[in-house]
Motif scaffolding. Structure first.
Motif, PDB file in Angstrom:
ATOM      1  N   MET A 251      18.508  35.066  31.804  1.00 36.54           N
ATOM      2  CA  MET A 251      19.609  35.594  33.250  1.00 36.54           C
ATOM      3  C   MET A 251      18.761  36.389  33.642  1.00 36.54           C
ATOM      4  O   MET A 251      19.565  37.427  33.363  1.00 36.54           O
ATOM      5  N   VAL A 252      19.109  36.027  35.740  1.00 39.79           N
ATOM      6  CA  VAL A 252      19.266  37.209  35.731  1.00 39.79           C
ATOM      7  C   VAL A 252      20.175  37.985  35.955  1.00 39.79           C
ATOM      8  O   VAL A 252      21.666  37.020  36.191  1.00 39.79           O
ATOM      9  N   ALA A 253      20.325  39.625  35.799  1.00 36.51           N
ATOM     10  CA  ALA A 253      21.817  39.431  36.285  1.00 36.51           C
ATOM     11  C   ALA A 253      22.068  39.289  37.446  1.00 36.51           C
ATOM     12  O   ALA A 253      21.532  39.531  38.463  1.00 36.51           O
ATOM     13  N   LYS A 254      23.673  38.696  38.277  1.00 30.72           N
ATOM     14  CA  LYS A 254      23.996  38.760  38.779  1.00 30.72           C
ATOM     15  C   LYS A 254      24.371  39.780  39.839  1.00 30.72           C
ATOM     16  O   LYS A 254      24.536  41.430  39.389  1.00 30.72           O
ATOM     17  N   GLN A 255      23.506  40.136  41.207  1.00 30.86           N
ATOM     18  CA  GLN A 255      24.037  41.105  42.123  1.00 30.86           C
ATOM     19  C   GLN A 255      25.238  40.860  42.294  1.00 30.86           C
ATOM     20  O   GLN A 255      26.222  40.877  42.212  1.00 30.86           O
ATOM     21  N   GLU A 256      25.809  42.674  42.186  1.00 28.69           N
ATOM     22  CA  GLU A 256      26.835  42.951  41.735  1.00 28.69           C
ATOM     23  C   GLU A 256      27.278  43.448  43.571  1.00 28.69           C
ATOM     24  O   GLU A 256      26.895  44.552  44.237  1.00 28.69           O
ATOM     25  N   ILE A 257      28.144  43.255  43.898  1.00 25.97           N
ATOM     26  CA  ILE A 257      28.364  43.899  45.846  1.00 25.97           C
ATOM     27  C   ILE A 257      29.961  44.243  45.531  1.00 25.97           C
ATOM     28  O   ILE A 257      30.929  43.366  45.088  1.00 25.97           O
ATOM     29  N   LYS A 258      30.344  45.028  45.936  1.00 20.63           N
ATOM     30  CA  LYS A 258      31.604  46.326  46.029  1.00 20.63           C
ATOM     31  C   LYS A 258      32.068  45.682  47.156  1.00 20.63           C
ATOM     32  O   LYS A 258      31.923  45.428  48.199  1.00 20.63           O
ATOM     33  N   PHE A 259      33.450  45.728  47.244  1.00 19.24           N
ATOM     34  CA  PHE A 259      34.386  45.216  49.026  1.00 19.24           C
ATOM     35  C   PHE A 259      35.455  46.141  48.671  1.00 19.24           C
ATOM     36  O   PHE A 259      35.691  46.108  47.649  1.00 19.24           O
ATOM     37  N   PHE A 260      35.782  46.483  49.800  1.00 17.86           N
ATOM     38  CA  PHE A 260      36.900  47.296  49.912  1.00 17.86           C
ATOM     39  C   PHE A 260      38.011  46.027  50.559  1.00 17.86           C
ATOM     40  O   PHE A 260      37.625  45.867  52.141  1.00 17.86           O
ATOM     41  N   ILE A 261      39.192  46.096  50.090  1.00 15.88           N
ATOM     42  CA  ILE A 261      40.612  45.320  50.676  1.00 15.88           C
ATOM     43  C   ILE A 261      41.100  46.528  51.184  1.00 15.88           C
ATOM     44  O   ILE A 261      41.918  46.128  50.497  1.00 15.88           O
ATOM     45  N   ILE A 262      41.505  46.808  52.747  1.00 16.42           N
ATOM     46  CA  ILE A 262      42.551  47.948  52.638  1.00 16.42           C
ATOM     47  C   ILE A 262      43.738  46.799  53.567  1.00 16.42           C
ATOM     48  O   ILE A 262      43.248  46.307  54.350  1.00 16.42           O
TER      49      ILE A 262
END
Lengths: 277, 277
Positions: free
Chosen positions: B1-12
């Motif tokens: 299984m390919v690792a999922k792409q991690e994306i960071k979100f800043f919710i301000i």
């Protein structure tokens, strides 16, 4: 009195349109003299349905806010707005484009994907049923299974707060505090970190309770709304909170959303009730 | 299984940040292989607090989504993002600018204005308390006061749907249908327009009930989950709905949000439970 300025909004979604409406409401809340008229178009999933909406938009010249993700439809509405000089805010596609850029994955273009019936969804339903089942100290057994136990005297927002947190997948039980009543033994078996003590201001509580009496068609000047009794109740609660060593939140001038956010922050939980990254 | 792409979100947000988070979640729901990491910064109301967040943003290079309305702060973050080439979505200010253009009124620039404690807010709390009080046919007297009465056999989402509609300021009572049980006389005094009959598919209900039995640690193959009994229950409900002449919604493959929207549309109610424009 000057008449309020009426502004028309078209809220268009291929799902329920809740998010777009909330954005409109949040923007509107910054204006006191504007009277919004919302036209909602949920489940706009086909070109035919969208065509009808766009025709109306050309007539009414509203502020359009949409969350269309169905492949083709978002492009169509944005293009139409441009050609017809309509004001149109596309809330999702710019963010989706950035996600594509970062992940290399193409969006599924499927309406209502956020509402898909996954495990998390069913956990949320269970949490809501839990909150109803263990509201108002109905069954102290719930304290032992709960993620959060809310304590508070009458009219400190225990029920709506429990339901709001249930919506975040958290199992919440609550117990009304009455000085003369027995505290169920189960409470002392709960990890104090999971317990939240709600408090409020005397004047606010007095006002709440008077209103409740009036709503029931009763005399507002009862012991229930008596300042001396309220003070005693709040003191009793405060002493109990100290004894337990729990986190205390004053709900007096806070909305449910604000109080809930403070509790989630305190417990280091994110919006799904999961530990924060 | 390919690792999922991690994306960071800043919710301000200078308020609770619910709306911005929902936008991020709706965009994310279109991707299967992306794993979001949300960093939430609610109640960001001062320059000092914002500075801390911006410093972190420069390090983490997240997708920033904000709903800042506090005068000065939204300008500051947008400017900072531009200068530092950060990806930043401002959800409210573009819409607010358009409202200014149309109304001539200046925004109040006050954080959390949408959560201010007005009459509508207190109506909502009353509606939630009503839903809890009159859940599960607890007191048929509630039918006469309710805006909506939901009917349905066990496991057709009556409770979460009642709570969701309560959040729209509607007073909702619900009654579980059991073929052998007595229908309270009050039901026949309710305007059939206010009654909604919930139904579902046999296979879905069978599955739900088996899971519930498993969750209770019981044998899943009981009469409760028996296909023949389920068919009888659904037929009984269907006949009752016909007799009443009420609107019927199949909840089998719909989320609570979707079912609720269908009901509001059917009753010609907007999102506040008020008649539509």
């Amino acid at each position: 009195m000057v008449a309020k300025q009426e502004i028309k909004f078209f809220i268009i979604s291929d799902s329920v349109g809740e998010t777009a409406l909330n954005i409109a409401k949040a923007a509107l809340a910054q204006f006191t003299d504007v009277s919004p008229v919302y036209f909602r178009f949920p489940f706009t999933k086909t070109e035919e349905r969208l065509d009808v909406v766009l025709k109306q938009a050309r007539e009414k010249q509203p502020i359009i806010i949409h969350t269309l993700v169905t492949a083709g439809l978002s492009h169509k509405i944005n293009q139409f707005a441009k050609e017809n000089k309509l004001v149109c805010y596309d809330l999702l596609n710019p963010i989706m484009s950035e996600i594509v850029k970062r992940s290399g994955e193409q969006p599924r273009g499927e309406a209502g994907a956020i509402h898909r019936l996954n495990d998390r969804y069913f956990d949320r339903i269970s949490a809501m049923e839990f909150a109803v089942m263990y509201d108002d100290g109905k069954d102290p057994q719930g304290f032992l299974e709960a993620d959060i136990v809310l304590l508070g005297v009458s009219r400190t927002s225990k029920t709506p707060l429990s339901l709001f947190l249930a919506n975040r997948n958290l199992k919440v039980a609550n117990l009304p505090l009455v000085p003369s009543a027995h505290i169920p033994g189960q409470l002392w078996k709960v990890d104090p970190k999971k317990i939240i003590g709600l408090t409020t201001d005397i004047a606010v509580l007095n006002n709440f309770r008077r209103e409740r009496m009036i709503a029931y068609g009763l005399n507002p000047n009862t012991a229930y709304s008596d300042t001396k009794q309220i003070t005693e109740e709040l003191n009793y609660a405060s002493q109990l909170y100290q004894k337990i060593g729990c986190y205390v939140v004053n709900t007096a001038h806070r909305s449910i959303e604000e109080t809930a956010t403070l509790i989630l922050e305190h417990l280091d939980l994110d919006n799904y009730g999961s530990p924060k990254p």
